[in-house]
Design an enzyme around this catalytic site. Structure first.
Site, mmCIF file in Angstrom:
data_model
loop_
_atom_site.group_PDB
_atom_site.id
_atom_site.type_symbol
_atom_site.label_atom_id
_atom_site.label_comp_id
_atom_site.label_asym_id
_atom_site.label_seq_id
_atom_site.Cartn_x
_atom_site.Cartn_y
_atom_site.Cartn_z
ATOM 1 N N LYS A 107 53.716 -23.456 48.310
ATOM 2 C CA LYS A 107 53.384 -22.059 48.041
ATOM 3 C C LYS A 107 54.628 -21.189 47.867
ATOM 4 O O LYS A 107 54.545 -20.086 47.350
ATOM 5 C CB LYS A 107 52.480 -21.507 49.145
ATOM 6 C CG LYS A 107 51.089 -22.145 49.094
ATOM 7 C CD LYS A 107 50.091 -21.433 49.987
ATOM 8 C CE LYS A 107 48.693 -21.993 49.791
ATOM 9 N NZ LYS A 107 48.556 -23.393 50.265
HETATM 10 C C1 LIG Z 1 47.567 -24.294 49.900
HETATM 11 C C2 LIG Z 1 47.791 -25.722 50.189
HETATM 12 C C3 LIG Z 1 47.074 -26.750 49.525
HETATM 13 C C4 LIG Z 1 45.967 -26.451 48.545
HETATM 14 O O1 LIG Z 1 46.453 -25.951 47.334
HETATM 15 P P1 LIG Z 1 45.465 -25.260 46.303
HETATM 16 O O2 LIG Z 1 46.323 -24.756 45.216
HETATM 17 O O3 LIG Z 1 44.770 -24.166 47.057
HETATM 18 O O4 LIG Z 1 44.498 -26.306 45.857
HETATM 19 C C5 LIG Z 1 47.392 -28.055 49.799
HETATM 20 N N1 LIG Z 1 48.347 -28.370 50.718
HETATM 21 C C6 LIG Z 1 49.039 -27.427 51.373
HETATM 22 C C7 LIG Z 1 50.048 -27.851 52.368
HETATM 23 C C8 LIG Z 1 48.800 -26.073 51.133
HETATM 24 O O5 LIG Z 1 49.497 -25.141 51.818
#
Ligand SMILES: *Cc1c(COP(=O)(O)O)cnc(C)c1O
Length: 444
Positions: A107
């Protein structure tokens, strides 16, 4: 560059508006009018381009002049200042490590790019912009780190007291400068309700400039397409078909992969890997989309019962059909051709974490482990493929579970250890809107 709402193509905004507004007023999601292919010369020469050069060409092609080249270069150099390396497990399986940013999860890519874009579009404004974010843990840390020390922008993070991990709390409350944490005596839903009310409060909005940093902002999606090309570049000397496996919750990461595909990335197949929150894999099975309340699992960043980016996926496969509105059947068939879905429970996830450590001496976090399982299942049916699993977070973020499953203490990177010495600074807040509002008026 123009964008439309997935609920109404007649709603048209430019990039700046889409970035600040986040969501269209009709509660659809913003999508670009055109998703052009990268120039062939770029696709042919990926191996000679750096990660940030790749990011530059993708955004230049997509933004179509909305930001001058030199400014765009600076934005990308500031946002994408850490690598996305590939680790090879065996002849068929690779891991794409997306956790080398400040909050140790993928993220960071989206949050940092959004921060730079907002800061760019905010230039020349005299009044400070305040970003309000409600977080259940992970997003807040990435947003806080992304906006830290960004001129002209302040971030106020609301988090539920006692309901985030100790590590997440440190990531939210120790940065200082332009980042303020409000520790709310309630749940994540209460935090979200406070933020929503502030946005609906016209009188407050006439006094302050507030914006949101929610995960469906288009500027968070765009940089996530960069690392698909970066991964392909690192394994491309192959005659086998390349498949990407994406551990998914809200399906932003997978949607970014589809964006990369539309821009010319030669992907054979996408694999949607979920935990027991399997709304999308079961839709791929039977064509019936049934959102439901989420179930708590070990891979908790994927505990989503109604994935917010599903509307974008549907939109992409509607557009793929060209003229006219395709039937639901047409969308389902199109999605099924390109995306395979698999889901796994916590017990299988733990076994995979242990198996990958014992077999490859590689520490994978629970989210990545779900991805590994899905890739393995896919490759049993499609042996002549090379698969890349997106490793979405650093295993040390889930140290307690990892230690238990592996049977010993796993190492923790220096930058995480350093956090534990830092002092928490947070303001306590009740769930009562009036006190939140008073705080905003006194502090913004
Ligand atoms: C947010 C997140 C996901 C999921 O990603 P999306 O884009 O919402 O499908 C998977 N793994 C981790 C560690 C995350 O923080």
């Amino acid at each position: 560059m123009q964008l439309y709402s997935t609920k109404n193509r007649d709603i048209q905004v430019d990039l700046k508006q889409a970035v600040f507004q986040g969501l269209p007023e009709d509660n659809g999601l913003f999508m670009p009018n055109d998703i052009p292919r990268l120039p062939q010369s770029i696709l042919d020469n990926l191996s000679h381009l750096s990660f940030s050069e790749i990011g530059f060409h993708i955004s230049k092609t997509l933004f179509q002049g909305a930001i001058p080249d030199q400014d765009l270069k600076e934005i990308i150099d500031k946002a994408i200042n850490f690598p996305a390396p590939i680790v090879q497990l065996d002849d068929q399986k690779y891991i794409l490590e997306l956790f080398h940013g400040p909050s140790l999860a993928f993220k960071d890519f989206g949050a940092r790019f959004m921060a730079q874009l907002m800061s760019y579009f905010n230039r020349g404004e005299d009044q400070e912009l305040t970003i309000l974010v409600a977080t259940s843990g992970d997003t807040g840390g990435a947003v806080a780190a992304g906006f830290h020390k960004t001129p002209g922008i302040r971030v106020v993070i609301l988090y539920p007291s006692g309901k985030v991990s100790a590590l997440q709390e440190k990531q939210l409350t120790t940065l200082g400068h332009n980042i303020t944490a409000l520790e709310v005596d309630g749940t994540f839903d209460d935090c979200q309700a406070l933020v929503k009310q502030a946005f609906l409060d016209q009188e407050l909005r006439s006094k302050t400039r507030i914006s949101s940093a929610n995960s469906i902002n288009i500027s968070r999606l765009v940089p996530q397409s960069f690392y698909y090309f970066e991964a392909y570049k690192q394994v491309q000397k192959t005659t086998e078909d390349i498949v990407f496996c994406i551990p998914s919750g809200n399906f932003g990461n997978l949607t970014a992969g589809l964006l990369a595909y539309k821009m010319g990335l030669p992907v054979h197949q996408f694999i949607a890997a979920t935990n027991r929150n399997d709304v999308v894999p079961s839709y791929l099975q039977d064509g019936d989309y049934q959102p439901r309340p989420s179930i708590r699992t070990l891979s908790n960043a994927m505990d989503v019962g109604n994935p917010s980016n599903f509307a974008r996926m549907v939109d992409i496969f509607s557009a793929a059909k060209g003229k006219g509105i395709p039937s639901d059947q047409g969308i389902w068939e199109g999605m099924n051709k390109l995306i395979s879905g698999f889901s796994f429970n916590d017990q299988e996830t733990e076994q995979a974490v242990k198996y990958i450590f014992d077999t490859y001496n590689y520490l994978i976090d629970p989210h990545g482990a779900v991805g590994y399982l899905a890739l393995d299942a896919y490759q049993k049916q499609h042996p002549n493929t090379k698969g890349i699993v997106l490793e979405t977070a650093h295993p040390a973020k889930f140290k307690e579970d990892m230690d238990r499953v592996i049977g010993k203490e796993i190492p923790v990177p220096e930058r995480l250890l350093a956090l534990s010495d830092r002092v928490k600074e947070a303001t306590s807040m009740s769930i009562d809107y009036t006190s939140f509002r008073t705080w905003l008026i006194e502090n913004l």
